[in-house]
Design a protein around this motif. Sequence first.
Motif, mmCIF file in Angstrom:
data_model
loop_
_atom_site.group_PDB
_atom_site.id
_atom_site.type_symbol
_atom_site.label_atom_id
_atom_site.label_comp_id
_atom_site.label_asym_id
_atom_site.label_seq_id
_atom_site.Cartn_x
_atom_site.Cartn_y
_atom_site.Cartn_z
ATOM 1 N N ILE A 104 0.810 -1.253 0.021
ATOM 2 C CA ILE A 104 -0.239 -0.154 -0.166
ATOM 3 C C ILE A 104 0.823 1.175 0.086
ATOM 4 O O ILE A 104 2.189 1.223 0.251
ATOM 5 N N THR A 105 0.356 2.322 -0.359
ATOM 6 C CA THR A 105 1.304 3.781 -0.196
ATOM 7 C C THR A 105 1.626 3.878 0.906
ATOM 8 O O THR A 105 1.139 3.814 1.922
ATOM 9 N N LEU A 106 2.743 4.730 0.932
ATOM 10 C CA LEU A 106 3.199 5.473 2.135
ATOM 11 C C LEU A 106 2.619 6.176 2.934
ATOM 12 O O LEU A 106 2.499 6.080 4.237
ATOM 13 N N SER A 107 1.538 6.966 2.152
ATOM 14 C CA SER A 107 0.683 7.801 2.890
ATOM 15 C C SER A 107 -0.309 6.866 3.723
ATOM 16 O O SER A 107 -0.740 7.431 4.769
ATOM 17 N N GLU A 108 -0.813 5.827 3.093
ATOM 18 C CA GLU A 108 -1.709 4.897 3.586
ATOM 19 C C GLU A 108 -1.067 4.199 4.988
ATOM 20 O O GLU A 108 -1.842 4.484 6.111
ATOM 21 N N ILE A 109 0.155 3.841 4.636
ATOM 22 C CA ILE A 109 0.873 3.465 6.297
ATOM 23 C C ILE A 109 1.016 4.561 7.047
ATOM 24 O O ILE A 109 0.950 4.328 8.234
ATOM 25 N N GLY A 110 1.228 5.693 6.712
ATOM 26 C CA GLY A 110 1.445 6.720 7.690
ATOM 27 C C GLY A 110 0.107 7.083 8.332
ATOM 28 O O GLY A 110 -0.022 7.211 9.638
ATOM 29 N N ASN A 111 -0.962 7.055 7.720
ATOM 30 C CA ASN A 111 -2.607 6.883 8.403
ATOM 31 C C ASN A 111 -2.696 6.000 9.370
ATOM 32 O O ASN A 111 -3.071 6.020 10.584
ATOM 33 N N LEU A 112 -2.333 4.680 8.852
ATOM 34 C CA LEU A 112 -2.439 3.690 9.733
ATOM 35 C C LEU A 112 -1.787 3.643 11.052
ATOM 36 O O LEU A 112 -2.188 2.928 12.045
ATOM 37 N N LEU A 113 -0.574 4.343 10.962
ATOM 38 C CA LEU A 113 0.285 4.208 12.248
ATOM 39 C C LEU A 113 0.348 5.671 12.819
ATOM 40 O O LEU A 113 1.426 6.398 13.167
ATOM 41 N N GLY A 114 -1.081 5.956 13.140
ATOM 42 C CA GLY A 114 -1.309 7.227 14.035
ATOM 43 C C GLY A 114 -0.923 8.297 13.095
ATOM 44 O O GLY A 114 -0.723 9.405 13.860
ATOM 45 N N GLY A 115 -1.027 8.817 11.936
ATOM 46 C CA GLY A 115 -1.125 9.840 11.150
ATOM 47 C C GLY A 115 0.373 10.405 11.047
ATOM 48 O O GLY A 115 0.723 11.744 11.296
ATOM 49 N N ARG A 116 1.317 9.556 10.525
ATOM 50 C CA ARG A 116 2.729 9.797 10.347
ATOM 51 C C ARG A 116 2.768 10.074 8.939
ATOM 52 O O ARG A 116 2.138 9.898 8.121
ATOM 53 N N ASP A 117 3.736 11.231 8.957
ATOM 54 C CA ASP A 117 4.143 11.597 7.488
ATOM 55 C C ASP A 117 4.723 10.645 6.555
ATOM 56 O O ASP A 117 5.349 9.878 6.944
ATOM 57 N N HIS A 118 4.558 10.753 5.088
ATOM 58 C CA HIS A 118 4.957 9.562 4.282
ATOM 59 C C HIS A 118 6.346 9.752 4.367
ATOM 60 O O HIS A 118 6.842 8.571 4.021
#
Length: 446
Positions: free
Chosen positions: A399-413
Amino acid sequence: MDNLQKVLWQEVLTDLKSSVTKANFITLFQNTSLESFEEGIATVSAPSMMIIDMLQKRFSEELKEALEKHSGRAVSLLFIPKAPPSNTTQKDGPLFTEERQVKPFIGHLPRVRPDYTFQNFAVSGSNQLAFVSASTIAKNMGQIYNPFFIYGPVGVGKTHLMHAIANDVYQKNPERKIVCLTSEEFTNEVVDAIRTNDTARMKKKFRSSELLLIDDIQFIEGKEKVQEELFHTFNFLIDNGAQICLSSDRPPQEIKRLEARLSSRFAGGLTVDIGAPDLELKTAILGIKALKYGASLPNEVALYLAEQVQDTRSLEGLLLRVITQATTMDVPISLELAKKALGHMIEEKRTHLHADDVIATVCDYYQVKTTQLKGPKRDASLVKARQVCMYLLKTELDITLSEIGNLLGGRDHTTIMYGVEKIHALVENKARIHEDITGITKLLQR
Ligand code: ADP
Ligand code: MG
């Protein structure tokens, strides 16, 4: 060796001849050959483990440099033992040599795989010490290192080396009493003997062995009776000059619920570890396996397959899949075919997994809470778990870096990208994190 390879190797040897002593040249280099040279991986064979050991320790830099100079490209070196000259070749021609590695043992040593030999074992930095030690043990049974304790994560070749010791000893002298089994089989024998009140027979069987190999010894954890029996067998055998070889997924002192007297015995000989294989070693292993199946495997395909898995054990499965596909379609193995053969499997993996599973499994593995993982704290252990999680979300789910960022508490891509790259680099270089990743991936596959 094809002709170009021969010429290249000749040039390398000529260089070395002028830079090493004559004695070194004759003992170490004279009978080496360049078995293959593809994609920058030079596989060099030498007549014995001793020579491989010395070449690797003392001359690998020189060899690498000379190869790079004459081939004009970056080179990685891999040493393999030369198959001993077959005495059937003169009489029967080369037809016989192909089967030589496998045939002589079949049906002779119970529970030992005939294809797990030293000849079929590819050597590189991560397993070199284990390989040299195992072959030394096979040649000097009971004399130098007792017990021989070999440990490492799943799929690094522990069982292969144990069986190679058995095969080697057996091949040289089929009269030797060799007992090779897993610790589960050992446990069953002990339990059965106690249940049927016939411990004498069991004791006799183990105590009469000259070479006892027990694989995956960590499974005797917490089994008191079995440990007691093993302790006595152990002492008896060592006193009588028999050789004991044990394998485990961790060093003796880390096996929990193991009697202290036993763990100190386990550690009382030679303990070596095998690390996770790098890409080159995996590629070389694939080459060996392909040879076993009589398949011709182009190097780019081997590399592609090697990149797909961390765990050596899955390599053979992947290879078989590709071979089957090629046979069914009656076409040679190519990159395109390999991708097709594996495509289905890789997609399958992705659709089954959910991001939450990955996060939960990582948290479980590192014993941290999901809220901590997603939270702002930056303790070293937390950061590691978090980055491993980023890496797995990227590699397992794509999945995209931004999606991962969202999954992990709203971290930047960019934070995610940094984490993924960091773990990726660590995986390439460090066994420890590699083990973690393999361990977690295994859990995810269940
Ligand atoms: P372990 O016992 O450490 O879990 P195995 O010995 O079962 O691992 O190895 C897994 C597979 O990988 C086997 O098919 C084995 O032959 C192969 N393998 C592992 N390391 C090597 C190597 N260095 N050379 C050739 N084959 C290897
Ligand atoms: Mg094993």
